[in-house]
Design an enzyme around this catalytic site. Sequence first.
Site: not given
Length: 308
Positions: A206, A278, A111
């Site tokens: 992502e 995620h 992330s």
Amino acid sequence: MEIRLPPRLREGDRVAIVSPASPISMESLQNGLRVLERIGVQIVFGEHLLDARDHLAGLDRDRAADLVAAWNDESVRAVICSRGGYGSARLLPYLDLEAMSRSPKLFVGFSDITTLHLGFNRCGLVTIHGPMPITFSVERPAWVVENFLRTLTEPRWSLPAGAPKPQTITGGVAEGRLLGGCLVLLCDAIGTNVMPDLEGAILLLEDVDEPPHRVDAMLTHLRNAGVLQKVAGIVVGEMTRTDERRDKGIGGPPWREIVQERLSGLGVPAILDFPAGHAKAMATLPLGIRYRLDASAGRLEALEDHLE
């Protein structure tokens, strides 16, 4: 460029948990700490692990100091980020990633931690894109935990049989170093000193909580900047909760249709819905080593070890 491999974790090794981005509570860490304890490691905490200052886990200089202190501690074999969120890029003025990479340690997160992965990978250090303690605050499939612990302790990566199979966007076979991570952080890195050379790389993408039109905008930016045209292959994970964030005033198709439209004309082998990012079913992936992507078969294979 010299590629530096971090040491594998063994029973009794010390692992430091730090918070480079958003704040976290000790309660949110507990399940993740129990997962790590399965391999018999000793866990230590950064001094400012639980600090909170608005949307950040304390002051920039304090978060950076925790990361540097853990890295400089010769008894610590791995540094694992407690969570992502926001704030890692604010640490860059306080970090010498090139000097740190010359003393390899296992570095784990995803992330917002993408910013630090990009910088370390640019310096040749292999890092681990994978779960953080907060990740295990919700239940995960058994193969996710197995894959995470194996990636920290065994030198050659493979995807467990229970993982979902991705679909093909553009068929073909490519080989290259796997680089990337969170789409928005990759876009933010363009023009900075943490952006690695993506020529011939396999690019991992992502994201989470971005409206579909923003996914379109970011992929368009990567196309306009010439980034997507020079990679050898593309692995797209999940854009989590993206369709739920659709802007009613803008509209647009679901994110998977956007990704296929933006990537299919490049002539680059590409897959979609690889279990990374995620998503609940998320793989742990070493970054910075060479892989073989068979996009026609939806298969990603490590070609070299990621741990010493």
